[in-house]
Design an enzyme around this catalytic site. Structure first.
Site, PDB file in Angstrom:
ATOM      1  N   ASP A   1     -52.788 -69.870 -52.768  1.00  0.00           N
ATOM      2  CA  ASP A   1     -52.773 -70.172 -54.203  1.00  0.00           C
ATOM      3  C   ASP A   1     -54.155 -70.534 -54.718  1.00  0.00           C
ATOM      4  O   ASP A   1     -54.530 -70.174 -55.834  1.00  0.00           O
ATOM      5  CB  ASP A   1     -51.818 -71.338 -54.490  1.00  0.00           C
ATOM      6  CG  ASP A   1     -50.365 -70.895 -54.442  1.00  0.00           C
ATOM      7  OD1 ASP A   1     -50.126 -69.682 -54.269  1.00  0.00           O
ATOM      8  OD2 ASP A   1     -49.481 -71.755 -54.574  1.00  0.00           O
TER       9      ASP A   1
ATOM     10  N   SER B   1     -38.267 -31.169 -49.472  1.00  0.00           N
ATOM     11  CA  SER B   1     -37.242 -31.890 -48.736  1.00  0.00           C
ATOM     12  C   SER B   1     -37.398 -31.520 -47.257  1.00  0.00           C
ATOM     13  O   SER B   1     -38.463 -31.045 -46.851  1.00  0.00           O
ATOM     14  CB  SER B   1     -35.882 -31.484 -49.282  1.00  0.00           C
ATOM     15  OG  SER B   1     -34.884 -32.185 -48.615  1.00  0.00           O
TER      16      SER B   1
ATOM     17  N   GLU C   1     -39.373 -39.788 -35.504  1.00  0.00           N
ATOM     18  CA  GLU C   1     -39.454 -41.046 -36.257  1.00  0.00           C
ATOM     19  C   GLU C   1     -38.193 -41.264 -37.081  1.00  0.00           C
ATOM     20  O   GLU C   1     -37.405 -40.334 -37.258  1.00  0.00           O
ATOM     21  CB  GLU C   1     -40.699 -41.033 -37.155  1.00  0.00           C
ATOM     22  CG  GLU C   1     -40.788 -39.829 -38.065  1.00  0.00           C
ATOM     23  CD  GLU C   1     -42.189 -39.667 -38.680  1.00  0.00           C
ATOM     24  OE1 GLU C   1     -42.287 -39.814 -39.898  1.00  0.00           O
ATOM     25  OE2 GLU C   1     -43.156 -39.402 -37.937  1.00  0.00           O
TER      26      GLU C   1
ATOM     27  N   LYS D   1     -35.634 -41.543 -40.102  1.00  0.00           N
ATOM     28  CA  LYS D   1     -35.522 -40.962 -41.437  1.00  0.00           C
ATOM     29  C   LYS D   1     -35.084 -42.084 -42.375  1.00  0.00           C
ATOM     30  O   LYS D   1     -33.938 -42.528 -42.361  1.00  0.00           O
ATOM     31  CB  LYS D   1     -34.499 -39.833 -41.440  1.00  0.00           C
ATOM     32  CG  LYS D   1     -34.392 -39.134 -42.774  1.00  0.00           C
ATOM     33  CD  LYS D   1     -33.603 -37.840 -42.642  1.00  0.00           C
ATOM     34  CE  LYS D   1     -33.538 -37.090 -43.956  1.00  0.00           C
ATOM     35  NZ  LYS D   1     -32.936 -37.856 -45.043  1.00  0.00           N
TER      36      LYS D   1
ATOM     37  N   ASP E   1     -33.923 -44.014 -45.510  1.00  0.00           N
ATOM     38  CA  ASP E   1     -33.061 -43.627 -46.619  1.00  0.00           C
ATOM     39  C   ASP E   1     -33.477 -44.369 -47.883  1.00  0.00           C
ATOM     40  O   ASP E   1     -33.029 -45.479 -48.144  1.00  0.00           O
ATOM     41  CB  ASP E   1     -31.603 -43.947 -46.262  1.00  0.00           C
ATOM     42  CG  ASP E   1     -30.644 -43.143 -47.110  1.00  0.00           C
ATOM     43  OD1 ASP E   1     -31.105 -42.253 -47.861  1.00  0.00           O
ATOM     44  OD2 ASP E   1     -29.439 -43.397 -47.032  1.00  0.00           O
TER      45      ASP E   1
ATOM     46  N   ARG F   1     -40.455 -37.929 -56.523  1.00  0.00           N
ATOM     47  CA  ARG F   1     -40.420 -36.503 -56.215  1.00  0.00           C
ATOM     48  C   ARG F   1     -39.903 -35.678 -57.393  1.00  0.00           C
ATOM     49  O   ARG F   1     -40.358 -34.576 -57.636  1.00  0.00           O
ATOM     50  CB  ARG F   1     -39.517 -36.254 -54.999  1.00  0.00           C
ATOM     51  CG  ARG F   1     -39.400 -34.775 -54.703  1.00  0.00           C
ATOM     52  CD  ARG F   1     -38.878 -34.506 -53.331  1.00  0.00           C
ATOM     53  NE  ARG F   1     -37.464 -34.807 -53.221  1.00  0.00           N
ATOM     54  CZ  ARG F   1     -36.786 -34.776 -52.091  1.00  0.00           C
ATOM     55  NH1 ARG F   1     -37.407 -34.486 -50.967  1.00  0.00           N
ATOM     56  NH2 ARG F   1     -35.509 -35.044 -52.066  1.00  0.00           N
TER      57      ARG F   1
ATOM     58  N   TYR G   1     -45.299 -41.760 -44.504  1.00  0.00           N
ATOM     59  CA  TYR G   1     -45.077 -40.912 -43.334  1.00  0.00           C
ATOM     60  C   TYR G   1     -45.608 -39.494 -43.453  1.00  0.00           C
ATOM     61  O   TYR G   1     -45.488 -38.710 -42.532  1.00  0.00           O
ATOM     62  CB  TYR G   1     -43.591 -40.865 -42.970  1.00  0.00           C
ATOM     63  CG  TYR G   1     -42.686 -40.536 -44.144  1.00  0.00           C
ATOM     64  CD1 TYR G   1     -42.770 -39.311 -44.783  1.00  0.00           C
ATOM     65  CD2 TYR G   1     -41.764 -41.466 -44.608  1.00  0.00           C
ATOM     66  CE1 TYR G   1     -41.969 -39.010 -45.860  1.00  0.00           C
ATOM     67  CE2 TYR G   1     -40.947 -41.171 -45.682  1.00  0.00           C
ATOM     68  CZ  TYR G   1     -41.048 -39.948 -46.310  1.00  0.00           C
ATOM     69  OH  TYR G   1     -40.260 -39.659 -47.375  1.00  0.00           O
TER      70      TYR G   1
ATOM     71  N   LYS H   1     -29.484 -35.534 -38.721  1.00  0.00           N
ATOM     72  CA  LYS H   1     -28.635 -36.560 -39.349  1.00  0.00           C
ATOM     73  C   LYS H   1     -27.693 -37.177 -38.332  1.00  0.00           C
ATOM     74  O   LYS H   1     -27.034 -36.443 -37.588  1.00  0.00           O
ATOM     75  CB  LYS H   1     -27.801 -35.913 -40.462  1.00  0.00           C
ATOM     76  CG  LYS H   1     -28.632 -35.497 -41.661  1.00  0.00           C
ATOM     77  CD  LYS H   1     -28.598 -36.577 -42.715  1.00  0.00           C
ATOM     78  CE  LYS H   1     -28.974 -35.974 -44.067  1.00  0.00           C
ATOM     79  NZ  LYS H   1     -28.908 -36.932 -45.138  1.00  0.00           N
TER      80      LYS H   1
ATOM     81  N   CYS I   1      -5.197 -65.598 -64.290  1.00  0.00           N
ATOM     82  CA  CYS I   1      -6.005 -65.971 -63.135  1.00  0.00           C
ATOM     83  C   CYS I   1      -5.101 -66.389 -61.973  1.00  0.00           C
ATOM     84  O   CYS I   1      -4.246 -67.254 -62.142  1.00  0.00           O
ATOM     85  CB  CYS I   1      -6.937 -67.107 -63.518  1.00  0.00           C
ATOM     86  SG  CYS I   1      -7.767 -67.864 -62.115  1.00  0.00           S
TER      87      CYS I   1
ATOM     88  N   CYS J   1      -5.567 -70.370 -61.403  1.00  0.00           N
ATOM     89  CA  CYS J   1      -5.140 -71.391 -62.366  1.00  0.00           C
ATOM     90  C   CYS J   1      -4.147 -70.875 -63.400  1.00  0.00           C
ATOM     91  O   CYS J   1      -3.644 -71.649 -64.204  1.00  0.00           O
ATOM     92  CB  CYS J   1      -6.359 -71.958 -63.083  1.00  0.00           C
ATOM     93  SG  CYS J   1      -7.092 -70.787 -64.242  1.00  0.00           S
TER      94      CYS J   1
ATOM     95  N   CYS K   1     -11.806 -65.135 -65.431  1.00  0.00           N
ATOM     96  CA  CYS K   1     -10.878 -66.168 -65.843  1.00  0.00           C
ATOM     97  C   CYS K   1     -11.595 -66.977 -66.918  1.00  0.00           C
ATOM     98  O   CYS K   1     -12.700 -67.451 -66.714  1.00  0.00           O
ATOM     99  CB  CYS K   1     -10.534 -67.074 -64.660  1.00  0.00           C
ATOM    100  SG  CYS K   1      -9.785 -68.625 -65.191  1.00  0.00           S
TER     101      CYS K   1
ATOM    102  N   CYS L   1     -10.756 -74.062 -64.684  1.00  0.00           N
ATOM    103  CA  CYS L   1     -10.297 -73.385 -63.469  1.00  0.00           C
ATOM    104  C   CYS L   1     -10.968 -73.990 -62.232  1.00  0.00           C
ATOM    105  O   CYS L   1     -12.185 -74.041 -62.150  1.00  0.00           O
ATOM    106  CB  CYS L   1     -10.635 -71.904 -63.565  1.00  0.00           C
ATOM    107  SG  CYS L   1     -10.182 -70.968 -62.105  1.00  0.00           S
TER     108      CYS L   1
HETATM  109  P1  AMP Z   1     -32.916 -35.613 -47.801  1.00  0.00           P
HETATM  110  O1  AMP Z   1     -33.307 -36.575 -48.861  1.00  0.00           O
HETATM  111  O2  AMP Z   1     -31.678 -36.018 -47.073  1.00  0.00           O
HETATM  112  O3  AMP Z   1     -32.922 -34.170 -48.293  1.00  0.00           O
HETATM  113  O4  AMP Z   1     -34.045 -35.677 -46.681  1.00  0.00           O
HETATM  114  C1  AMP Z   1     -35.372 -35.297 -46.941  1.00  0.00           C
HETATM  115  C2  AMP Z   1     -36.157 -36.498 -47.319  1.00  0.00           C
HETATM  116  O5  AMP Z   1     -36.199 -37.460 -46.289  1.00  0.00           O
HETATM  117  C3  AMP Z   1     -37.603 -36.240 -47.547  1.00  0.00           C
HETATM  118  O6  AMP Z   1     -37.863 -35.644 -48.777  1.00  0.00           O
HETATM  119  C4  AMP Z   1     -38.185 -37.614 -47.474  1.00  0.00           C
HETATM  120  O7  AMP Z   1     -38.134 -38.215 -48.748  1.00  0.00           O
HETATM  121  C5  AMP Z   1     -37.214 -38.373 -46.602  1.00  0.00           C
HETATM  122  N1  AMP Z   1     -37.776 -38.951 -45.382  1.00  0.00           N
HETATM  123  C6  AMP Z   1     -37.391 -40.154 -44.916  1.00  0.00           C
HETATM  124  N2  AMP Z   1     -38.060 -40.468 -43.804  1.00  0.00           N
HETATM  125  C7  AMP Z   1     -38.915 -39.473 -43.569  1.00  0.00           C
HETATM  126  C8  AMP Z   1     -39.886 -39.245 -42.561  1.00  0.00           C
HETATM  127  N3  AMP Z   1     -40.091 -40.109 -41.567  1.00  0.00           N
HETATM  128  N4  AMP Z   1     -40.605 -38.112 -42.620  1.00  0.00           N
HETATM  129  C9  AMP Z   1     -40.381 -37.229 -43.611  1.00  0.00           C
HETATM  130  N5  AMP Z   1     -39.490 -37.384 -44.589  1.00  0.00           N
HETATM  131  C10 AMP Z   1     -38.747 -38.498 -44.568  1.00  0.00           C
HETATM  132 ZN    ZN Z   2      -8.800 -69.517 -63.207  1.00  0.00          ZN
END
Ligand code: AMP
Ligand code: ZN
Length: 712
Positions: free
Chosen positions: A38, A83, A112, A114, A116, A135, A223, A311, A405, A408, A423, A428
């Site tokens: 800080d 993709s 590596e 994937k 989500d 994207r 990545y 997958k 409810c 109550c 409620c 309550c």
């Molecule tokens: P999907 O979204 O299921 O079509 O999967 C493709 C997407 O996976 C890519 O466009 C990336 O955004 C994502 N992704 C996640 N992890 C990775 C990774 N380690 N390398 C490349 N793409 C990845």
């Molecule tokens: Zn209640």
């Protein structure tokens, strides 16, 4: 200090802060404490304020800046953001391997996780972050730079050995525990929760107000190479290593494999680690490691031919909905819950799953007796994915939300703009805990000595059945309260004193404290401004007029800030049995909240228009400071918002509070500095110095932010 000394000092502070941010947010091994951090931050903020010529959008002080945007500009991706082609079996991966071996020899694979989340491109010019883009359709995405800057692990500047121009690509994700917390917050506020962390991340990036994005627990993993600055690496792993050196968060796990069998083993290993990452993963990505082979392999319309996604099978289990019960939460929200035939899923036995709200049950058409697929949202929250309608026998029952409810028997209603049903009975029992917490909260009666655990104990041990009961517990009894085996003891005195002070708090605070659904602090203040005493709210002609005039559709409508729903809620409350008892009880207690006489706001003075918030332990009573600030033209606010110019932090103010304030562009000052600004006893400079007058961004009367997060 000379100008170039200042410049050097600013540069030093920025690199230090960047280094500590990286240690904290990327490497998770901080080397200094909050307070020291800080100090660095405050000094930088001050120097930048005093020397505007050295300001920079890449300064760590500028992570949360700017006003809400009207929309997102479009960004063209070159090359397109593709993709990945997907595989679901070893056979398909073996085909991929055979295809590559036809084109090349002597190579390795990198495996590596994937991640989500939401794919993201980050572009740096002169080693400063200039653009972050989603994207979109692959060719054109949204410019979400301001939102991405709020992600603390995204470097705003790169070190000297990074290329001047660089684009990298990765994935923005929401941490799993962050997702759980965000969803709890959304549901408590009566909003629709997010289905999974990916949706939550996408929604957070789409916020038009970066300050909202800043509150969301987002992070990033880089990545992939982007269009510039990534040539010259022999392998993918080398490139990722360079990204890591330049300060980017990269995957915490990867494996280099020489054969496809090695790839299979790595994929299996990764699957066992699936739930150990901060992000959700939905598979593995297998990439050819040798980058020289990429041009020959090229790409399809969908993705590069040198990589494949693998997958994992979705983790789901089949079970039966044996019943649907309704839970009443602490904010009065009714939540339908599926009672399931117990089933094993991803390491735990699950017997219940929230169905969120009645709309959700109807949308998913989940019936009592249905066979269903169960999944875990964000890897943790059991959720019904869908009914298995083929298995219906005709004996299934459609669920109906109760109209009263279940705790109550009180009336149930849906507030405007909410998906949840609540409620509406303020008495309550399910809501008592939350009501007392609200009652004691800062913008309400500010009984700070009464913490969450103490309130919990009071409610659990049935010492109180209404917030007003607090006023009748004798001091000695309160001191004898046991919280997890410990005596409340001396704290009781502070509580009793705070309660004493609360008796004379103005109407606006009492009205807010009462906790009528829909009546937040600002609405309460607006209503209080039109009334003299709390008792005047019963059958209030002003409120009745608001409702009556609404019917005239604006013709003869008096312009009041009060909305019809608010007027109805207040009138309804005081007309209810509970509302009448509440008033009578207050009278018995000798509490008669009155409206504050309107104070003239000084139009001159060293703090004109500056929003100020007082916090922490100060050496003089807070009211006294508030009065001094008002006399100096300042506006005293009860919580920090974007309109707050100064947070006056007394002793023991938490670092979280000060850093949050700074993110909102608020300057954090101590008591001595306040006195200085007021031109008071500790003044070292002339009152009304430039730093104070330069407050164009703090409009007078700013009081925003109070409503946010308030559930009542
Ligand atoms: P999907 O979204 O299921 O079509 O999967 C493709 C997407 O996976 C890519 O466009 C990336 O955004 C994502 N992704 C996640 N992890 C990775 C990774 N380690 N390398 C490349 N793409 C990845
Ligand atoms: Zn209640």
């Amino acid at each position: 200090m000379e100008k170039d000394e200042i410049r050097a000092r600013i540069e030093f502070l920025r690199s230090e802060i960047e280094r500590h941010d990286r240690l904290y947010y990327v490497e998770a091994r901080p080397v200094i404490g909050d307070r020291d951090y800080d100090l660095l931050y405050d000094e930088l903020l001050r120097l930048e304020r005093e020397n505007p010529e050295f300001r920079s959008s890449a300064s760590p002080t500028q992570r949360v800046s700017g006003e809400p945007v009207a929309g997102f500009a479009q960004v063209r991706h070159d090359p397109p953001m593709q993709s990945l082609d997907k595989t679901h079996s070893r056979g398909e991966l073996a085909d991929f391997d055979a295809m590559v071996r036809k084109e090349a020899q002597g190579f390795t694979y990198s495996v590596e996780p994937k991640v989500d989340g939401v794919s993201m491109s980050l572009r740096y010019e002169n080693r400063q972050l200039v653009r972050a883009a989603t994207r979109g359709n692959g060719l054109v995405g949204d410019d979400v730079t301001l939102n991405v800057k709020t992600i603390r692990s995204v470097p705003l500047r790169l070190p000297e050995d990074a290329p001047d121009e660089l684009e990298v690509r990765g994935e923005v994700y929401m941490t799993r525990d962050g997702f759980v917390k965000l969803n709890a917050r959304e549901e408590e506020a009566g909003r629709e929760p997010f289905a999974n962390p990916r949706n939550a991340a996408a929604g957070s990036l789409k916020q038009l107000n970066p300050k909202e994005t800043a509150t969301r627990p987002l992070d990033i993993v880089i990545y992939n190479a982007g269009g510039v600055g990534c040539d010259g690496f022999a392998t993918h792993t080398e490139m990722i290593e360079a990204f890591r050196r330049w300060g980017f968060p990269v995957t915490p796990w990867s494996k280099v494999c020489e054969t496809i069998e090695g790839v299979f083993a790595a994929i299996d290993e990764l699957e066992t680690l699936r739930h150990t990452f901060r992000f959700e993963i939905d598979g593995a990505v297998v990439k050819l490691n040798e980058r020289r082979l990429y041009p020959a392999l090229g790409a399809t319309a969908h993705g590069p031919r040198w990589a494949r996604a693998y997958k994992y099978a979705p983790e789901r289990a089949e079970t039966v909905v044996e019943g649907i019960t309704v839970q009443v939460g602490r904010t009065g929200i009714l939540t339908p819950v599926a009672e399931l035939r117990p089933v094993e899923l991803a390491g735990s036995t699950i017997a219940r799953a929230t169905l969120h709200n009645a709309d959700q049950v109807a949308r998913q058409d989940i019936r009592i007796g249905d066979h269903v697929w169960l999944v875990k949202a964000g890897d943790v929250i059991p959720a019904i994915e869908s009914s298995i309608t083929e298995k219906r026998t005709g004996g299934e029952k459609v669920f109906e939300m109760p109209t009263a409810c279940p705790v109550c028997g009180g009336a149930v209603a849906r507030l405007e703009g909410e998906v949840a049903q609540r409620c509406m009975n303020p008495a309550c029992p399910a809501q008592l805990l939350r009501r007392v917490e609200h009652f004691a909260s800062r913008n309400a009666l500010d009984i700070r000595a009464l913490g969450e655990t103490a309130i919990n104990a009071l409610v659990e041990q049935k010492w109180i059945s209404d917030p007003l009961d607090l006023f009748t517990i004798p001091l000695e009894r309160l001191a004898s309260l046991r919280i997890a085996g410990r005596l409340f003891g001396k704290n009781a005195e502070s509580v009793v004193n705070a309660l004493k002070d609360a008796r004379s708090l103005p109407l606006s605070r009492w009205l807010f404290a009462t906790g009528i659904p829909g009546i937040g602090a600002t609405v309460a203040a607006d209503i209080a401004a039109e009334h003299g005493r709390l008792a005047d709210l019963v059958d209030s002609p002003v409120l009745e007029n608001v409702i009556a005039n609404d019917a005239l559709k604006g013709k003869a409508r008096k312009i009041l800030a009060i909305k019809v729903e608010a007027a109805k809620a207040v009138l309804g409350f005081f007309a209810s049995d509970y509302g009448r008892r509440y008033l009578a009880r207050l009278a018995e207690l000798g509490i008669d909240p009155k409206s504050e006489p309107k104070k003239a706001v000084a139009t001159e003075g060293p703090l004109v228009g500056a929003g100020c918030v007082l916090t922490g332990a100060l050496s003089r009573p807070r009211d006294e400071y508030a009065e001094l600030i008002r006399m100096a033209g300042g506006v005293v606010q009860s919580s920090v918002s974007s309109k707050t110019r100064y947070l006056i932090a007394g002793a023991n103010t938490g670092a979280a509070k000060t850093s949050r304030a700074r993110e909102l562009g608020t300057e954090v000052i101590d008591e001595a500095r306040l006195l200085e600004l007021l031109g008071g006893p500790a003044a070292t400079g002339p009152a009304g110095e430039p730093a104070v007058r330069a407050a164009p961004d703090a409009p007078p009367g700013g009081q925003g932010g109070l409503e946010q997060g308030m559930l009542f």
